[in-house]
Design a protein around this motif. Structure first.
Motif, PDB file in Angstrom:
ATOM      1  N   SER A 151      40.207  80.962  53.753  1.00 22.31           N
ATOM      2  CA  SER A 151      38.776  81.601  53.872  1.00 22.31           C
ATOM      3  C   SER A 151      38.658  83.117  53.591  1.00 22.31           C
ATOM      4  CB  SER A 151      37.981  81.258  54.974  1.00 22.31           C
ATOM      5  OG  SER A 151      38.460  81.923  56.120  1.00 22.31           O
ATOM      6  N   TYR A 152      37.546  83.722  52.940  1.00 24.08           N
ATOM      7  CA  TYR A 152      37.666  85.002  52.713  1.00 24.08           C
ATOM      8  C   TYR A 152      37.915  85.683  53.788  1.00 24.08           C
ATOM      9  CZ  TYR A 152      34.884  89.382  52.324  1.00 24.08           C
ATOM     10  OH  TYR A 152      34.621  90.858  52.284  1.00 24.08           O
ATOM     11  N   LEU A 153      37.214  85.445  54.983  1.00 20.11           N
ATOM     12  CA  LEU A 153      37.528  86.482  56.220  1.00 20.11           C
ATOM     13  C   LEU A 153      38.967  86.330  56.642  1.00 20.11           C
ATOM     14  CD1 LEU A 153      34.244  85.853  58.035  1.00 20.11           C
ATOM     15  CD2 LEU A 153      35.140  87.988  56.943  1.00 20.11           C
ATOM     16  N   SER A 154      39.652  85.147  56.522  1.00 19.25           N
ATOM     17  CA  SER A 154      40.983  85.115  56.853  1.00 19.25           C
ATOM     18  C   SER A 154      41.697  85.960  55.963  1.00 19.25           C
ATOM     19  CB  SER A 154      41.446  83.485  56.911  1.00 19.25           C
ATOM     20  OG  SER A 154      42.907  83.330  57.082  1.00 19.25           O
ATOM     21  N   ARG A 155      41.676  85.828  54.912  1.00 17.82           N
ATOM     22  CA  ARG A 155      42.201  86.750  53.750  1.00 17.82           C
ATOM     23  C   ARG A 155      42.097  88.188  54.137  1.00 17.82           C
ATOM     24  NH1 ARG A 155      39.959  85.369  48.164  1.00 17.82           N
ATOM     25  NH2 ARG A 155      38.701  84.053  49.292  1.00 17.82           N
ATOM     26  N   LEU A 156      40.825  88.582  54.383  1.00 15.87           N
ATOM     27  CA  LEU A 156      40.527  89.873  54.594  1.00 15.87           C
ATOM     28  C   LEU A 156      41.454  90.311  55.902  1.00 15.87           C
ATOM     29  CD1 LEU A 156      38.507  92.187  53.661  1.00 15.87           C
ATOM     30  CD2 LEU A 156      37.125  91.471  55.299  1.00 15.87           C
ATOM     31  N   LEU A 157      41.327  89.427  56.748  1.00 15.87           N
ATOM     32  CA  LEU A 157      42.204  89.912  58.150  1.00 15.87           C
ATOM     33  C   LEU A 157      43.543  90.231  57.931  1.00 15.87           C
ATOM     34  CD1 LEU A 157      40.151  87.856  60.719  1.00 15.87           C
ATOM     35  CD2 LEU A 157      40.441  90.626  60.734  1.00 15.87           C
ATOM     36  N   SER A 158      44.039  89.306  56.778  1.00 17.13           N
ATOM     37  CA  SER A 158      45.375  89.272  56.514  1.00 17.13           C
ATOM     38  C   SER A 158      46.059  90.498  55.694  1.00 17.13           C
ATOM     39  CB  SER A 158      45.846  88.214  55.840  1.00 17.13           C
ATOM     40  OG  SER A 158      45.645  86.721  56.251  1.00 17.13           O
ATOM     41  N   ILE A 159      45.085  91.102  55.428  1.00 16.19           N
ATOM     42  CA  ILE A 159      45.498  92.532  54.597  1.00 16.19           C
ATOM     43  C   ILE A 159      45.076  93.697  55.711  1.00 16.19           C
ATOM     44  CG2 ILE A 159      45.657  91.779  52.368  1.00 16.19           C
ATOM     45  CD1 ILE A 159      43.023  93.085  51.805  1.00 16.19           C
ATOM     46  N   SER A 160      44.630  93.508  56.608  1.00 13.46           N
ATOM     47  CA  SER A 160      44.180  94.639  57.630  1.00 13.46           C
ATOM     48  C   SER A 160      45.259  95.145  58.334  1.00 13.46           C
ATOM     49  CB  SER A 160      42.980  94.251  58.477  1.00 13.46           C
ATOM     50  OG  SER A 160      43.442  93.294  59.371  1.00 13.46           O
ATOM     51  N   ASP A 161      45.034  96.234  58.993  1.00 12.03           N
ATOM     52  CA  ASP A 161      46.225  96.587  59.870  1.00 12.03           C
ATOM     53  C   ASP A 161      46.009  95.575  60.938  1.00 12.03           C
ATOM     54  OD1 ASP A 161      47.894  98.499  61.593  1.00 12.03           O
ATOM     55  OD2 ASP A 161      47.645  99.841  59.733  1.00 12.03           O
ATOM     56  N   PRO A 162      47.113  95.034  61.459  1.00 11.70           N
ATOM     57  CA  PRO A 162      48.471  95.662  61.655  1.00 11.70           C
ATOM     58  C   PRO A 162      49.433  94.938  60.542  1.00 11.70           C
ATOM     59  CG  PRO A 162      48.195  93.658  62.923  1.00 11.70           C
ATOM     60  CD  PRO A 162      46.724  93.802  62.386  1.00 11.70           C
ATOM     61  N   VAL A 163      49.050  94.655  59.241  1.00  7.35           N
ATOM     62  CA  VAL A 163      49.893  94.531  58.194  1.00  7.35           C
ATOM     63  C   VAL A 163      51.040  95.497  58.097  1.00  7.35           C
ATOM     64  CG1 VAL A 163      48.634  95.266  56.397  1.00  7.35           C
ATOM     65  CG2 VAL A 163      50.172  93.332  55.944  1.00  7.35           C
ATOM     66  N   ASN A 164      52.464  95.106  57.871  1.00  6.81           N
ATOM     67  CA  ASN A 164      53.475  96.157  57.600  1.00  6.81           C
ATOM     68  C   ASN A 164      54.003  96.477  59.025  1.00  6.81           C
ATOM     69  OD1 ASN A 164      53.614  95.285  55.068  1.00  6.81           O
ATOM     70  ND2 ASN A 164      52.282  97.166  54.364  1.00  6.81           N
ATOM     71  N   ARG A 165      53.422  96.135  60.032  1.00  3.46           N
ATOM     72  CA  ARG A 165      53.816  96.810  61.360  1.00  3.46           C
ATOM     73  C   ARG A 165      54.750  95.990  62.194  1.00  3.46           C
ATOM     74  NH1 ARG A 165      51.817 101.684  59.873  1.00  3.46           N
ATOM     75  NH2 ARG A 165      49.547 101.627  59.899  1.00  3.46           N
ATOM     76  N   TYR A 166      55.310  96.444  63.007  1.00  4.87           N
ATOM     77  CA  TYR A 166      56.281  95.670  64.099  1.00  4.87           C
ATOM     78  C   TYR A 166      55.936  95.462  65.167  1.00  4.87           C
ATOM     79  CZ  TYR A 166      60.140  95.761  60.606  1.00  4.87           C
ATOM     80  OH  TYR A 166      61.037  95.638  59.364  1.00  4.87           O
ATOM     81  N   ALA A 167      56.248  94.302  65.860  1.00  3.31           N
ATOM     82  CA  ALA A 167      56.074  93.936  67.219  1.00  3.31           C
ATOM     83  C   ALA A 167      56.999  92.869  67.863  1.00  3.31           C
ATOM     84  CB  ALA A 167      54.375  93.422  67.319  1.00  3.31           C
ATOM     85  N   GLU A 168      58.340  93.309  67.672  1.00  3.48           N
ATOM     86  CA  GLU A 168      59.004  92.504  68.206  1.00  3.48           C
ATOM     87  C   GLU A 168      59.024  92.486  69.927  1.00  3.48           C
ATOM     88  OE1 GLU A 168      62.632  94.777  67.286  1.00  3.48           O
ATOM     89  OE2 GLU A 168      62.872  94.159  65.229  1.00  3.48           O
ATOM     90  N   HIS A 169      59.172  91.337  70.400  1.00  6.98           N
ATOM     91  CA  HIS A 169      59.132  91.237  71.956  1.00  6.98           C
ATOM     92  C   HIS A 169      59.922  90.168  72.249  1.00  6.98           C
ATOM     93  CE1 HIS A 169      56.376  87.486  71.635  1.00  6.98           C
ATOM     94  NE2 HIS A 169      55.797  88.274  70.582  1.00  6.98           N
ATOM     95  N   LYS A 170      60.305  89.943  73.612  1.00  4.87           N
ATOM     96  CA  LYS A 170      61.096  89.265  74.221  1.00  4.87           C
ATOM     97  C   LYS A 170      60.537  88.885  75.770  1.00  4.87           C
ATOM     98  CE  LYS A 170      65.699  87.987  74.983  1.00  4.87           C
ATOM     99  NZ  LYS A 170      67.236  88.461  74.652  1.00  4.87           N
ATOM    100  N   GLU A 171      60.567  87.806  76.298  1.00  3.33           N
ATOM    101  CA  GLU A 171      60.443  87.583  77.732  1.00  3.33           C
ATOM    102  C   GLU A 171      61.710  87.931  78.376  1.00  3.33           C
ATOM    103  OE1 GLU A 171      59.591  83.580  78.836  1.00  3.33           O
ATOM    104  OE2 GLU A 171      57.500  83.572  77.535  1.00  3.33           O
ATOM    105  N   LEU A 172      61.542  88.678  79.542  1.00  2.00           N
ATOM    106  CA  LEU A 172      62.351  89.161  80.585  1.00  2.00           C
ATOM    107  C   LEU A 172      62.318  88.680  81.838  1.00  2.00           C
ATOM    108  CD1 LEU A 172      63.132  93.037  79.250  1.00  2.00           C
ATOM    109  CD2 LEU A 172      64.318  90.870  78.477  1.00  2.00           C
ATOM    110  N   LYS A 173      63.659  87.983  82.471  1.00  4.61           N
ATOM    111  CA  LYS A 173      63.364  87.498  83.698  1.00  4.61           C
ATOM    112  C   LYS A 173      62.892  88.542  84.806  1.00  4.61           C
ATOM    113  CE  LYS A 173      65.747  83.245  83.046  1.00  4.61           C
ATOM    114  NZ  LYS A 173      65.599  83.063  81.512  1.00  4.61           N
ATOM    115  N   ALA A 174      63.739  89.963  84.514  1.00  7.83           N
ATOM    116  CA  ALA A 174      63.414  91.184  85.246  1.00  7.83           C
ATOM    117  C   ALA A 174      62.255  91.316  85.557  1.00  7.83           C
ATOM    118  CB  ALA A 174      64.491  92.266  84.694  1.00  7.83           C
TER     119      ALA A 174
END
Length: 883
Positions: free
Chosen positions: A457-480
């Motif tokens: 849909s138009y709005l899905s496409r619009l959101l796909s090119i908005s920031d956070p495109v090209n950003r990073y968000a690596e994450h991991k669950e830690l037991k600690a």
């Protein structure tokens, strides 16, 4: 002098005015009046019929048959199931060839070995000497009471289909076998041959019926071919001939078996063979062969020469026995050589057509020093002159059935297109212009029926090119941190929320506890899961090399299975080798004889019980039926406890629910999928399960998370994840009406095509489909051409090989899906109208481009999605439209 032998077809050859010569003790046709060149081309362009009844046919039966064959042949006879054959060699203790042969297993308790005519008596004597070591085995030579006919060429399958009245043709792969009925005559039929043709068959039939079968094949268009063209065909294919590339060389030395590159397929060192004849000598050759392939020439004394294809670049024809030089150094001899015809293509790829008049080229095989490399220039001494040649990898390719493609030495690599001299601003403007034109064409002028595609849909496409495109968000669950996700980048609060909400929406959609949404394609989803399963199975011992999955059951790719679930795809690095077959440890689901698109559940019971799989993979890319999840899970639980059931829902994820099926509720342990097909989101993937944290299998789910990150992704494409969340909201809101409409439209479309006289695959009792897909048969080998004609008329479809075809280049069907056009508002009556337009094109050759453009004008605005007004109530201002 001993009287020459005659085959049952001798009178036929005389009636056809064949030139008869002595060959291997038999009177055989060397050529017919049309000549060797025309016979060669008739095989390559149509279908050639060969009398090969002079070949020896030895049958073996008894309890000791398998141990005997393992002892006297180089290949692993234990790998053959009933309905399979293999190329093999009869070896001596020195690792040389007594003969080369083909081993067939038409029946469970009997093996047939076909040997060369000139070697038959020698082979029989050799076998009789070794038969004394085995108590329960009987060898019967049926050369003189059973005929053998070879039918080779692109029309061979069509001809056979016209004469077979019972039984089924062998599976569409080389070395597959079948037993068929031809007007009351039983014939053993093999997909084998000595021409290099991708479509080739050999008949074994009793002498009393042989002439009848020959005449039938001739009536249907088969062209008689003599031994002369048989030799040029096998030479073009680079196939060895005993007495030339096998046996004794021109210096009187025995040619090692591994000098022929086909030996790597014909020699097995499986422990199941035991200590067979010549094993040690052959293993030394194999080690030398490995060094040669690695271009390590220090220790190759056991394989000093190799058979290599040479293309003659100078003027002349290389003949057997001519000397070969590298500069002034004598490096070997020509073993086979002649002038051959070949078809020259016009155009590129699947759009190419062969020119009518063939060209000619001089080719050869030569036994030369093993240190010589592909691409080297060699000189051949032709009488008193030196003629240039070049070492090539092959003279032709058979990987694009139904036709052989000749590969002249100067066309081994595709011609690179010359770059243009436009400036970068000009190139940029051109790209923008072409992209806009393409967008308009695909979104407003075409009907898209490719089942693996979906517009967002138009709005899905619009959101796909908005920031956070090209950003990073690596994450991991830690037991600690008590299982809390720790992000390794700042500025990620928004994407943390997006990912959390996306997982929650998938949990709602699939009705399950566990979602992994970071994988960026369905293929990656499968790869991550296979990796996780291997990790989980090896959890008790992290010091040893990880073992792979011991046995897997899946849908074969030619039966519609996903590429990613094949050993050639994502499965490759995670499945073990079966010690019996020496291939990937994968067993394919059996299918119903009257409906090859549906799994045969009854036959699955014995397979699961026998093979004890660790993983069963359901799901297809060509899917018109529900998968039997509950039935397979029941069989697994009973006969292979501990086996996991996975369903790759790539194509049908968007139909998950009561209108199609709910695999996780039916017994699947894992569901994977693509999020951009029937599920109308961005191009990503998803993995789902319903394991509880107190279950042992939850450890597998934790492995899935590990093998996703850091195992498969780092940047998990945050822009498309944002767009996918919006699409997930749309899916969960509109799914009831959307899913009903898709399935109803598909059934209506299929029935309409059928009523217009077209051949629709599937079960008419369910209106030919239970999914979004419709499969239309358009004729063997005509799929790509029909798809191209439809594209020229603005209908985009997917040509597809059916379960009885050899590959995509031989495809005879169109795979179509209704989901995208359903989302653009097409209803049942619209698909009926579309079916009429398509039938007019396919049946009558009509041009319908203008009608399709006008038809598409009704379906521009996307349905089953949120509009701008739905999100603007809060004062949100949207940028210019992407529509």
């Amino acid at each position: 002098m001993t009287e020459l032998l005659k085959t049952v077809f001798f009178n036929k050859h005389q009636d056809l005015d064949a030139k008869i010569v002595e060959f291997g003790g038999w009177e055989m046709p060397i050529q017919y009046p049309s000549g060797i060149i025309n016979e060669h081309m008739a095989t390559r362009k149509k279908a050639g019929i060969f009398d090969v009844s002079h070949m020896g046919r030895l049958f073996f039966k008894g309890k000791d048959t398998l141990p005997f064959l393992q002892h006297v042949l180089t290949n692993n006879a234990m790998a053959l199931e009933p309905g399979e054959s293999q190329y093999t060699l009869i070896q001596n203790e020195n690792g040389g060839a007594i003969d080369d042969a083909y081993l067939y297993r038409f029946k469970p308790d009997e093996y047939l070995l076909v040997v060369n005519a000139s070697n038959r008596e020698k082979d029989v004597a050799h076998f009789e000497k070794h038969l004394k070591l085995f108590s329960d085995i009987k060898m019967v030579d049926r050369t003189f009471d059973m005929a053998m006919i070879s039918l080779q060429g692109p029309l061979s399958k069509t001809i056979i289909e016209e004469i077979v009245t019972g039984g089924v043709l062998p599976e569409p792969a080389r070395n597959c076998l079948g037993i068929v009925d031809i007007s009351g005559v039983e014939a053993c039929l093999a997909r084998t041959g000595y021409t290099g043709e991708p479509l080739g068959f050999e008949f074994f039939v009793e002498n009393e019926h042989a002439v009848f079968i020959w005449d039938l094949l001739m009536e249907k268009g088969a062209v008689p071919i003599g031994l002369g063209a048989r030799d040029t065909l096998r030479l073009e294919a680079g196939l060895p001939l005993y007495g030339h590339e096998l046996g004794v060389d021109h210096d009187g030395s025995e040619i090692p078996l591994f000098a022929s590159r086909l030996s790597k397929f014909a020699v097995s060192f499986s422990p199941l063979k035991g200590n067979f004849i010549g094993k040690d000598a052959l293993y030394r050759q194999y080690l030398a062969f490995k060094n040669i392939m690695d271009q390590k020439f220090e220790d190759i004394s056991h394989l000093p020469k190799m058979v290599m294809p040479l293309a003659i670049t100078g003027k002349g024809i290389a003949r057997e026995g001519y000397k070969v030089f590298s500069k002034d150094r004598h490096v070997g001899y020509i073993t086979s050589g002649t002038m051959i015809p070949y078809q020259e293509p016009e155009g590129s790829g699947l759009n190419s057509e062969f020119k009518e008049s063939p060209k000619r080229r001089s080719v050869s095989l030569a036994l030369v020093d093993s240190s010589i490399l592909e691409g080297e220039i060699l000189e051949i001494q032709i009488r008193k002159k030196q003629c240039d040649s070049i070492v090539v990898p092959y003279h032709m390719s058979s990987e694009a059935p139904p036709f052989v493609r000749s590969i002249p030495h100067n066309q081994l690599k595709a011609v690179k297109q010359a770059g243009d001299d436009q400036t970068y601003p000009e190139l940029a403007r051109q790209l923008v212009s072409k992209a806009l034109n393409n967008h308009t064409w695909r979104q407003k002028e075409c009907i898209n029926l490719i089942p693996s595609e979906m517009s967002q849909s138009y709005l899905s496409r619009l959101l796909s090119i908005s920031d956070p495109v090209n950003r990073y968000a690596e994450h991991k669950e830690l037991k600690a941190f008590f299982g809390e996700d720790v992000f390794y980048y700042q500025g990620t609060e928004f994407i943390r929320e997006v990912e959390h909400r996306l997982n929650r929406e998938f949990q709602t959609f699939l009705g399950c506890r566990n979602i992994e949404s970071r994988v960026i394609s369905g293929q990656m989803a499968n790869t991550a899961f296979f990796s996780a399963l291997v990790d989980f199975l090896n959890r008790t011992d992290r010091k040893k090399e990880q073992r792979r999955l011991r046995k897997i059951i899946n849908n074969h790719i030619i039966k519609g299975g996903h590429l990613s679930a094949q050993p050639m795809g994502a499965l490759r690095d995670f499945v073990a080798r079966d010690p019996k077959t020496e291939k990937a440890a994968v067993i394919n689901f059996p299918v119903l004889k009257d409906n090859p698109y549906k799994i045969d559940i009854h036959a699955c019971k014995a397979i699961i019980k026998e093979h004890q799989p660790e993983l069963v993979i359901l799901g297809k890319s060509m899917i018109i039926h529900k998968e039997p999840v509950a039935e397979i899970r029941s069989l697994v639980d009973e006969f292979a406890p501990g086996c996991l059931v996975m369903y790759d829902m790539a194509h049908v994820l968007g139909l998950y629910g009561p209108h199609f099926q709910k695999p996780l509720k039916e017994g699947a342990h894992i569901v994977t999928g693509s999020t951009h097909k029937t599920y109308f989101g961005t191009q990503r993937g998803v993995i789902a399960s319903d394991f509880n944290e107190d279950e042992m299998e939850y450890g597998l789910w934790e492995a899935v998370q590990r093998r996703t990150f850091p195992g498969s992704v780092s940047n998990h494409h945050l822009g498309t994840m944002t767009g996918l969340l919006f699409s997930a909201y749309e899916m969960n809101h509109f799914k009831e009406d959307y899913q009903k409409a898709v399935i109803s439209n598909a059934k209506t479309f299929a029935v309409a095509l059928k009523e217009l006289g077209l051949s629709v695959a599937g079960d008419p009792d369910i209106s030919f489909t239970d999914t979004h897909q419709v499969i239309l048969n358009v004729g063997y080998g005509k799929g790509a051409k029909t798809a191209r004609e439809l594209e020229e008329n603005n209908i985009i479809v997917n040509y597809q090989a059916t379960p009885v075809e050899e590959g995509f280049t031989a495809s005879g069907a169109l795979r179509m899906g209704v989901s995208e056009m359903t989302r653009f508002g097409m209803k049942e009556t619209d698909f009926q109208e579309l079916a009429g337009l398509m039938a007019d094109l396919i049946n009558n050759g009509a041009t319908i481009k203008n009608e399709i453009k006008k038809f598409r004008e009704q379906f521009i605005d996307m349905q089953f999605c949120f509009k701008e007004a739905d999100v603007q109530d809060g004062g949100i201002s949207l940028p210019g439209s992407l529509k």
